[in-house]
Design a protein around this motif. Structure first.
Motif, PDB file in Angstrom:
ATOM      1  N   ASN A  20     -24.942 -41.457 -48.333  1.00  0.00           N
ATOM      2  CA  ASN A  20     -24.801 -42.158 -47.056  1.00  0.00           C
ATOM      3  C   ASN A  20     -23.511 -42.962 -47.069  1.00  0.00           C
ATOM      4  O   ASN A  20     -22.769 -42.956 -48.049  1.00  0.00           O
ATOM      5  CB  ASN A  20     -26.039 -43.020 -46.745  1.00  0.00           C
ATOM      6  CG  ASN A  20     -26.196 -44.187 -47.689  1.00  0.00           C
ATOM      7  OD1 ASN A  20     -25.264 -44.594 -48.368  1.00  0.00           O
ATOM      8  ND2 ASN A  20     -27.398 -44.742 -47.728  1.00  0.00           N
ATOM      9  N   SER A  21     -23.245 -43.661 -46.017  1.00  0.00           N
ATOM     10  CA  SER A  21     -21.962 -44.365 -45.868  1.00  0.00           C
ATOM     11  C   SER A  21     -21.794 -45.527 -46.847  1.00  0.00           C
ATOM     12  O   SER A  21     -20.691 -46.002 -47.061  1.00  0.00           O
ATOM     13  CB  SER A  21     -21.795 -44.876 -44.438  1.00  0.00           C
ATOM     14  OG  SER A  21     -22.867 -45.743 -44.130  1.00  0.00           O
ATOM     15  N   THR A  22     -22.866 -45.978 -47.475  1.00  0.00           N
ATOM     16  CA  THR A  22     -22.752 -47.064 -48.462  1.00  0.00           C
ATOM     17  C   THR A  22     -22.727 -46.524 -49.886  1.00  0.00           C
ATOM     18  O   THR A  22     -22.997 -47.238 -50.831  1.00  0.00           O
ATOM     19  CB  THR A  22     -23.912 -48.067 -48.316  1.00  0.00           C
ATOM     20  OG1 THR A  22     -25.139 -47.377 -48.555  1.00  0.00           O
ATOM     21  CG2 THR A  22     -23.914 -48.705 -46.942  1.00  0.00           C
ATOM     22  N   THR A  23     -22.424 -45.274 -50.031  1.00  0.00           N
ATOM     23  CA  THR A  23     -22.309 -44.554 -51.307  1.00  0.00           C
ATOM     24  C   THR A  23     -23.614 -44.450 -52.082  1.00  0.00           C
ATOM     25  O   THR A  23     -23.607 -44.180 -53.273  1.00  0.00           O
ATOM     26  CB  THR A  23     -21.216 -45.142 -52.245  1.00  0.00           C
ATOM     27  OG1 THR A  23     -21.599 -46.440 -52.669  1.00  0.00           O
ATOM     28  CG2 THR A  23     -19.862 -45.143 -51.578  1.00  0.00           C
ATOM     29  N   PHE A  24     -24.756 -44.670 -51.439  1.00  0.00           N
ATOM     30  CA  PHE A  24     -26.030 -44.410 -52.098  1.00  0.00           C
ATOM     31  C   PHE A  24     -26.173 -42.902 -52.240  1.00  0.00           C
ATOM     32  O   PHE A  24     -25.899 -42.156 -51.314  1.00  0.00           O
ATOM     33  CB  PHE A  24     -27.207 -44.966 -51.297  1.00  0.00           C
ATOM     34  CG  PHE A  24     -28.526 -44.594 -51.905  1.00  0.00           C
ATOM     35  CD1 PHE A  24     -29.007 -45.263 -53.027  1.00  0.00           C
ATOM     36  CD2 PHE A  24     -29.259 -43.549 -51.384  1.00  0.00           C
ATOM     37  CE1 PHE A  24     -30.214 -44.900 -53.595  1.00  0.00           C
ATOM     38  CE2 PHE A  24     -30.471 -43.184 -51.948  1.00  0.00           C
ATOM     39  CZ  PHE A  24     -30.951 -43.866 -53.064  1.00  0.00           C
ATOM     40  N   VAL A  25     -26.592 -42.464 -53.411  1.00  0.00           N
ATOM     41  CA  VAL A  25     -26.719 -41.032 -53.675  1.00  0.00           C
ATOM     42  C   VAL A  25     -28.157 -40.713 -54.066  1.00  0.00           C
ATOM     43  O   VAL A  25     -28.758 -41.421 -54.870  1.00  0.00           O
ATOM     44  CB  VAL A  25     -25.764 -40.603 -54.819  1.00  0.00           C
ATOM     45  CG1 VAL A  25     -25.963 -39.154 -55.174  1.00  0.00           C
ATOM     46  CG2 VAL A  25     -24.322 -40.872 -54.428  1.00  0.00           C
ATOM     47  N   GLY A  26     -28.696 -39.662 -53.492  1.00  0.00           N
ATOM     48  CA  GLY A  26     -30.017 -39.147 -53.861  1.00  0.00           C
ATOM     49  C   GLY A  26     -29.866 -37.707 -54.298  1.00  0.00           C
ATOM     50  O   GLY A  26     -29.083 -36.949 -53.714  1.00  0.00           O
ATOM     51  N   GLU A  27     -30.585 -37.318 -55.354  1.00  0.00           N
ATOM     52  CA  GLU A  27     -30.479 -35.951 -55.872  1.00  0.00           C
ATOM     53  C   GLU A  27     -31.824 -35.254 -55.763  1.00  0.00           C
ATOM     54  O   GLU A  27     -32.855 -35.827 -56.091  1.00  0.00           O
ATOM     55  CB  GLU A  27     -30.043 -35.959 -57.340  1.00  0.00           C
ATOM     56  CG  GLU A  27     -28.649 -36.498 -57.554  1.00  0.00           C
ATOM     57  CD  GLU A  27     -28.218 -36.411 -59.015  1.00  0.00           C
ATOM     58  OE1 GLU A  27     -28.940 -35.819 -59.838  1.00  0.00           O
ATOM     59  OE2 GLU A  27     -27.142 -36.936 -59.321  1.00  0.00           O
ATOM     60  N   SER A  28     -31.786 -34.000 -55.343  1.00  0.00           N
ATOM     61  CA  SER A  28     -33.003 -33.192 -55.299  1.00  0.00           C
ATOM     62  C   SER A  28     -33.307 -32.670 -56.694  1.00  0.00           C
ATOM     63  O   SER A  28     -32.503 -32.815 -57.614  1.00  0.00           O
ATOM     64  CB  SER A  28     -32.804 -31.998 -54.356  1.00  0.00           C
ATOM     65  OG  SER A  28     -31.916 -31.050 -54.940  1.00  0.00           O
ATOM     66  N   ASP A  29     -34.466 -32.041 -56.835  1.00  0.00           N
ATOM     67  CA  ASP A  29     -34.760 -31.302 -58.055  1.00  0.00           C
ATOM     68  C   ASP A  29     -33.766 -30.151 -58.158  1.00  0.00           C
ATOM     69  O   ASP A  29     -33.088 -29.814 -57.181  1.00  0.00           O
ATOM     70  CB  ASP A  29     -36.174 -30.710 -57.999  1.00  0.00           C
ATOM     71  CG  ASP A  29     -37.259 -31.778 -58.072  1.00  0.00           C
ATOM     72  OD1 ASP A  29     -36.985 -32.853 -58.641  1.00  0.00           O
ATOM     73  OD2 ASP A  29     -38.355 -31.524 -57.556  1.00  0.00           O
ATOM     74  N   LYS A  30     -33.697 -29.534 -59.341  1.00  0.00           N
ATOM     75  CA  LYS A  30     -32.887 -28.326 -59.506  1.00  0.00           C
ATOM     76  C   LYS A  30     -33.823 -27.131 -59.484  1.00  0.00           C
ATOM     77  O   LYS A  30     -34.879 -27.156 -60.110  1.00  0.00           O
ATOM     78  CB  LYS A  30     -32.129 -28.353 -60.832  1.00  0.00           C
ATOM     79  CG  LYS A  30     -30.996 -29.341 -60.846  1.00  0.00           C
ATOM     80  CD  LYS A  30     -30.240 -29.288 -62.161  1.00  0.00           C
ATOM     81  CE  LYS A  30     -29.157 -30.353 -62.160  1.00  0.00           C
ATOM     82  NZ  LYS A  30     -28.483 -30.442 -63.454  1.00  0.00           N
TER      83      LYS A  30
END
Length: 174
Positions: free
Chosen positions: A53-63
């Motif tokens: 998102n615009s505040t550089t929060f990162v979420g990762e899905s499963d692989k």
């Protein structure tokens, strides 16, 4: 075409598709919830979506893993072993180490054996061959170690986990 669900508070998505034999990664960034990627047939792949998102929060899905069929094969190589422990760049405070991994295979009836390679240089020294268990205990001195797992099926196919590094830092208490 890869598709995924919308993630809340996301301004963009990065789709990473990795060829599990060559380790080549194809990355595509989009604001959509789908992306087209051209892949070579006959290889195993993994894919993952990273939302930002615009505040550089990162979420990762499963692989997720899949095999992109090419010319019909009677049998496929197992997917490269997934290292459980020690993970890459781990720091361990004991010399008693449990090496552990998992493996999966498109072919449901295959049996697997593993060559374990471990040393302080480049992970090419064979310490165990044709082991059928997915873990091995080792007593190690202090230092930096490199290791890998070669997964082999009973049809002669094999895959390589790639090299992982960990540090043994034995502490002596008086």
């Amino acid at each position: 075409k890869f598709e995924w669900n919308t993630a809340a508070n996301t301004s963009s998505y990065t789709l990473n598709v990795k060829n599990l034999l060559t380790n080549e990664i194809s990355s595509t960034t989009t604001t959509s919830t789908s992306a087209d990627v051209t892949l070579t047939k006959g290889f195993p792949y993994s894919w993952q979506v990273i939302s930002t998102n615009s505040t550089t929060f990162v979420g990762e899905s499963d692989k997720w893993k899949f095999y992109l069929s090419g010319e019909p094969l009677k049998n496929h190589a197992p997917f490269p072993a997934e290292i459980i422990s020690p993970k890459n760049d781990s720091k361990i405070n004991t010399g008693s180490i449990k090496l552990s991994w998992t493996v999966s295979d498109v072919d449901s009836g295959d049996t697997h054996k593993f060559d374990i390679k471990l040393d302080k240089v480049d992970g090419t020294t064979l310490i165990s061959t044709d082991q059928s268990a997915t873990e091995k205990n080792e007593d190690l001195s202090a230092g930096t170690y490199f290791w890998r797992v070669i997964a082999k099926d009973d049809k002669g196919n094999h895959s390589d986990s790639g090299i992982y590094k960990f540090i043994v830092n034995i502490q002596i208490w008086y």
